[in-house]
Design an enzyme around this catalytic site. Structure first.
Site, mmCIF file in Angstrom:
data_model
loop_
_atom_site.group_PDB
_atom_site.id
_atom_site.type_symbol
_atom_site.label_atom_id
_atom_site.label_comp_id
_atom_site.label_asym_id
_atom_site.label_seq_id
_atom_site.Cartn_x
_atom_site.Cartn_y
_atom_site.Cartn_z
ATOM 1 N N ALA A 148 32.348 31.946 -10.696
ATOM 2 C CA ALA A 148 32.815 31.504 -12.019
ATOM 3 C C ALA A 148 32.098 30.239 -12.491
ATOM 4 O O ALA A 148 32.032 29.969 -13.680
ATOM 5 C CB ALA A 148 34.316 31.255 -11.985
ATOM 6 N N ALA A 179 55.562 30.782 -14.291
ATOM 7 C CA ALA A 179 56.890 31.023 -14.874
ATOM 8 C C ALA A 179 57.418 32.348 -14.343
ATOM 9 O O ALA A 179 56.690 33.345 -14.302
ATOM 10 C CB ALA A 179 56.798 31.078 -16.395
ATOM 11 N N LYS A 216 49.532 47.495 -20.003
ATOM 12 C CA LYS A 216 48.930 48.607 -20.788
ATOM 13 C C LYS A 216 49.785 48.980 -21.992
ATOM 14 O O LYS A 216 49.262 49.359 -23.034
ATOM 15 C CB LYS A 216 48.686 49.834 -19.912
ATOM 16 C CG LYS A 216 49.898 50.340 -19.165
ATOM 17 C CD LYS A 216 49.768 50.062 -17.706
ATOM 18 C CE LYS A 216 51.103 50.210 -17.006
ATOM 19 N NZ LYS A 216 51.082 49.739 -15.647
ATOM 20 N N VAL A 270 44.189 49.242 -17.085
ATOM 21 C CA VAL A 270 43.791 50.645 -16.917
ATOM 22 C C VAL A 270 43.258 50.864 -15.510
ATOM 23 O O VAL A 270 42.284 50.224 -15.097
ATOM 24 C CB VAL A 270 42.709 51.053 -17.944
ATOM 25 C CG1 VAL A 270 42.337 52.523 -17.779
ATOM 26 C CG2 VAL A 270 43.181 50.787 -19.364
ATOM 27 N N GLY A 292 57.985 54.085 -2.483
ATOM 28 C CA GLY A 292 57.754 52.940 -3.363
ATOM 29 C C GLY A 292 56.675 53.178 -4.400
ATOM 30 O O GLY A 292 56.253 52.249 -5.086
ATOM 31 N N GLU A 340 58.872 54.169 -9.735
ATOM 32 C CA GLU A 340 59.939 53.216 -10.039
ATOM 33 C C GLU A 340 61.289 53.926 -9.894
ATOM 34 O O GLU A 340 61.363 55.159 -9.922
ATOM 35 C CB GLU A 340 59.822 52.760 -11.497
ATOM 36 C CG GLU A 340 58.474 52.277 -11.912
ATOM 37 C CD GLU A 340 58.140 50.923 -11.338
ATOM 38 O OE1 GLU A 340 59.082 50.138 -11.098
ATOM 39 O OE2 GLU A 340 56.963 50.664 -11.101
ATOM 40 N N ASP A 354 52.782 56.339 -19.303
ATOM 41 C CA ASP A 354 51.895 55.344 -18.691
ATOM 42 C C ASP A 354 50.425 55.793 -18.826
ATOM 43 O O ASP A 354 49.555 55.006 -19.221
ATOM 44 C CB ASP A 354 52.288 55.178 -17.217
ATOM 45 C CG ASP A 354 51.360 54.257 -16.450
ATOM 46 O OD1 ASP A 354 51.478 53.037 -16.618
ATOM 47 O OD2 ASP A 354 50.508 54.768 -15.697
ATOM 48 N N LYS A 387 47.079 54.242 -21.088
ATOM 49 C CA LYS A 387 45.748 53.956 -20.527
ATOM 50 C C LYS A 387 44.654 54.729 -21.250
ATOM 51 O O LYS A 387 43.586 54.180 -21.532
ATOM 52 C CB LYS A 387 45.761 54.264 -19.022
ATOM 53 C CG LYS A 387 46.707 53.333 -18.247
ATOM 54 C CD LYS A 387 46.951 53.840 -16.838
ATOM 55 C CE LYS A 387 47.904 52.927 -16.069
ATOM 56 N NZ LYS A 387 48.368 53.515 -14.811
#
Ligand code: HSE
Length: 438
Positions: free
Chosen positions: A33, A43, A105, A132, A187, A190, A201, A205
Site C-alpha cells: 500500500a 463500531a 451486495k 461479489v 453453518g 443462515e 443473494d 451479485k
C-alpha cells in the site's frame, strides 16, 4: 509514513477476519500500500465482542455514526449489511469526504446508483470487491483485467449455500429440505436462508457484475430471480443420466435488444468446468470478445476469504487516496458520463434451451401429442427419454431437452401440454445453459 486511518463498522465474521488478516500481514500489506493501514475505530452493537477482539488497539463504540463523522478517519469499512442503516452510514461517510469499502451486495445492487452519485459528487471512492463472490477478485478482473474486451456474457455460481445444497442432493440423493438442514447444521446457510435459497443473494451479485461488465446502472429491480426450493431429487438424477448437473446460475448477457439479467437453476453440461464447481465454492465464467472464456474460482464466503477482498480494496483506496478523482478507476468500470441505459430484457424474450419433465398417461398417441405441440411452435427436440412406468403405475415420466428457443414459446407449449388429458401433475421446466455453444 503516516498510517491511513480506517473505521470499521461491524466486527462480526468478516470484520473479525479483516482485523486478524490485517494484523497478521501488516508488513506485507504496508509494503504494497505504501503506508500502514490501521483500524483506529471499531463500531459494533455488541461492544463486549468488539472489545474482546481489539482490546485497546482501537477505539470501540456502539455508535457507528460517531465513527463516520470522526475527522480522524479516512476510510469507513461498512460490514453491517442490509439497506437500512448501512445506506445511511455509507451516504453520510461519503458526504463527509471519507472513502467507503463495503462487502454489502444488497446495498450496492439496490442503492448503488444513489451511492455512486454521492461518491462522484464528493470526489470519494466506494470499493466493493467483497460484495461479489467473497475472496475471488472478480470485480478487479472484470473492471480492469478485461478492460480491452467487449464483454459478452457472464455466468456464475455465486452463492455457496445453494451450491452446497445442490451438491448434497446430487452426491447423496438428498431432498431439498434435508440438504438445506445439512447446510444449516454446518453453518453455511443462515437460520433464515431465504436470501440464499430464493436466489436473491445471487441476483444482487449478478446485478453488480452486469453493471461493471456492460457499463449500465444497477438494475436489481429488473432481475429475474428463481431459487432452488422446487428442485426435485428426481430431476437432479435425470439431469445426471443425460450428462448434466443442476447449478444455480447468475447469468447476464448483452444482446442487440438489451441485457439478460437472471438467476435460476440451470442444467450445465457436466464436461464444462463450471459444472465441477461443487460444495460451497464459487466460480465465475466471463466471456470477452478478445480473450474468450476466463474462469475465476474460489471461496465465496467466510471470514478470511471475504477479508482478503476487503483488504485488497483498502490497499487500492490507500494507493489512490491522493490521486485526482478523474484519475481513479471509475466505480462501474466505464466513465460516469458514458454509462448506457440498455434495457433489461423480460424473461419472455430470453432465448435458451430447456429441460422438461412431464408425467404422461401410458397410452398410444401421448408422445405424438407432445411432439406436435412442440413442432407447432417450431421448438426442436435435442433429446427425449421416456421412463418405464413404475410397477403397477399407469403414468410414466417423459424427459425432453429442447434446442434453443424463446421462453415465451416454451411457456405457450407448457400451457398446451397442461391442457392435454394425458398429462398430469406439475410440468417441471429447468433452463439449460450450454455456456458458449449456440
Ligand atoms: N450467503 C452467501 C453464500 C455468502 O452462501 O454464498 C455471502 O455472500
Amino acid at each position: 509514513m503516516n498510517p491511513i486511518h480506517v473505521g470499521l463498522l461491524g466486527i462480526g465474521t468478516v470484520g473479525g477476519g479483516t482485523w486478524q488478516v490485517l494484523a497478521r500481514n501488516q508488513e506485507e500489506i504496508t509494503r504494497r500500500a505504501g503506508r500502514p493501514i490501521r483500524i483506529t475505530a471499531v463500531a459494533d452493537k455488541n461492544l463486549t465482542r468488539a472489545r474482546e477482539l481489539v482490546g485497546h488497539a482501537a477505539r470501540t463504540t456502539d455508535d457507528a455514526m460517531s465513527v463516520v463523522t470522526d475527522p480522524g478517519i479516512d476510510i469507513v469499512v461498512e460490514l453491517i449489511g442490509g439497506t437500512g442503516i448501512a445506506r445511511e452510514l455509507t451516504l453520510a461517510a461519503l458526504r463527509t469526504g471519507k472513502h467507503v469499502v463495503t462487502a454489502n451486495k444488497a446495498l450496492i445492487a439496490s442503492c448503488g446508483n444513489e451511492i455512486f452519485d454521492a461518491a462522484q459528487a464528493a470526489g470519494t471512492m466506494v470499493a466493493f470487491e467483497a460484495a461479489v463472490a467473497g475472496g475471488i477478485p472478480i470485480i478487479k478482473a472484470v473492471r480492469e483485467g478485461l478492460a480491452a474486451n467487449r464483454i459478452e456474457w457472464i455466468a456464475g455460481i455465486i452463492n455457496g449455500t445453494t451450491n452446497f445444497i445442490l451438491t448434497e442432493m446430487r452426491d447423496r440423493g438428498m431432498s431439498f429440505p434435508a440438504a438445506l438442514a445439512a447446510a444449516q447444521r454446518l453453518g453455511y446457510a443462515e437460520a433464515d436462508p431465504t436470501f440464499d435459497v430464493e436466489g436473491i443473494d445471487a441476483a444482487h451479485k449478478i446485478t453488480i457484475l452486469a453493471a461493471i461488465a456492460f457499463g449500465i446502472p444497477m438494475r436489481f429491480d429488473r432481475a429475474y430471480v428463481e431459487g432452488i426450493a422446487a428442485i426435485d431429487p428426481a430431476d437432479v438424477a435425470y439431469a445426471g443420466e443425460m450428462g448434466y448437473r443442476i447449478k444455480l446460475l447468475g447469468m447476464t448477457r448483452r444482446l442487440a435488444a438489451g441485457v439478460e439479467l437472471r438467476v435460476h437453476p440451470a442444467l450445465v453440461p457436466a464436461r464444462r468446468l463450471l459444472a465441477s464447481v461443487d460444495g460451497a465454492m464459487n466460480a465465475v465464467l466471463v466471456h470477452g470478445d478478445a480473450v474468450g472464456d476466463t474462469l475465476y474460482y474460489g471461496k465465496g464466503a467466510g471470514a478470511e476469504p471475504t477479508a482478503s477482498a476487503v483488504i485488497a480494496d483498502l490497499v487500492d483506496v490507500t494507493r489512490m487516496h491522493t490521486a485526482d478523482p478523474e484519475h481513479r478507476v471509475p466505480h462501474l468500470a466505464f466513465q460516469p458520463d458514458r454509462i448506457s441505459d440498455l434495457p433489461i430484457l423480460p424473461m419472455s424474450e430470453v432465448e435458451t434451451s430447456y429441460y422438461l419433465r412431464l408425467k404422461i398417461a401410458d397410452r398410444p398417441g401421448t408422445l405424438a401429442d407432445i411432439t406436435r405441440i412442440l413442432a407447432e411452435r417450431n421448438i426442436s427436440i435435442d433429446a427425449l427419454i421416456q421412463k418405464e412406468p413404475p410397477e403397477g403405475a399407469d403414468h410414466a415420466d417423459v424427459i425432453l431437452l429442447t434446442d434453443r428457443t424463446r421462453e415465451r414459446e416454451i411457456d405457450a407449449a407448457m400451457a398446451a401440454f397442461e391442457s392435454l388429458p394425458s398429462v398430469s401433475g406439475r410440468i417441471v421446466r429447468i433452463r439449460v445453459e450450454h455456456l458458449g455453444r449456440s
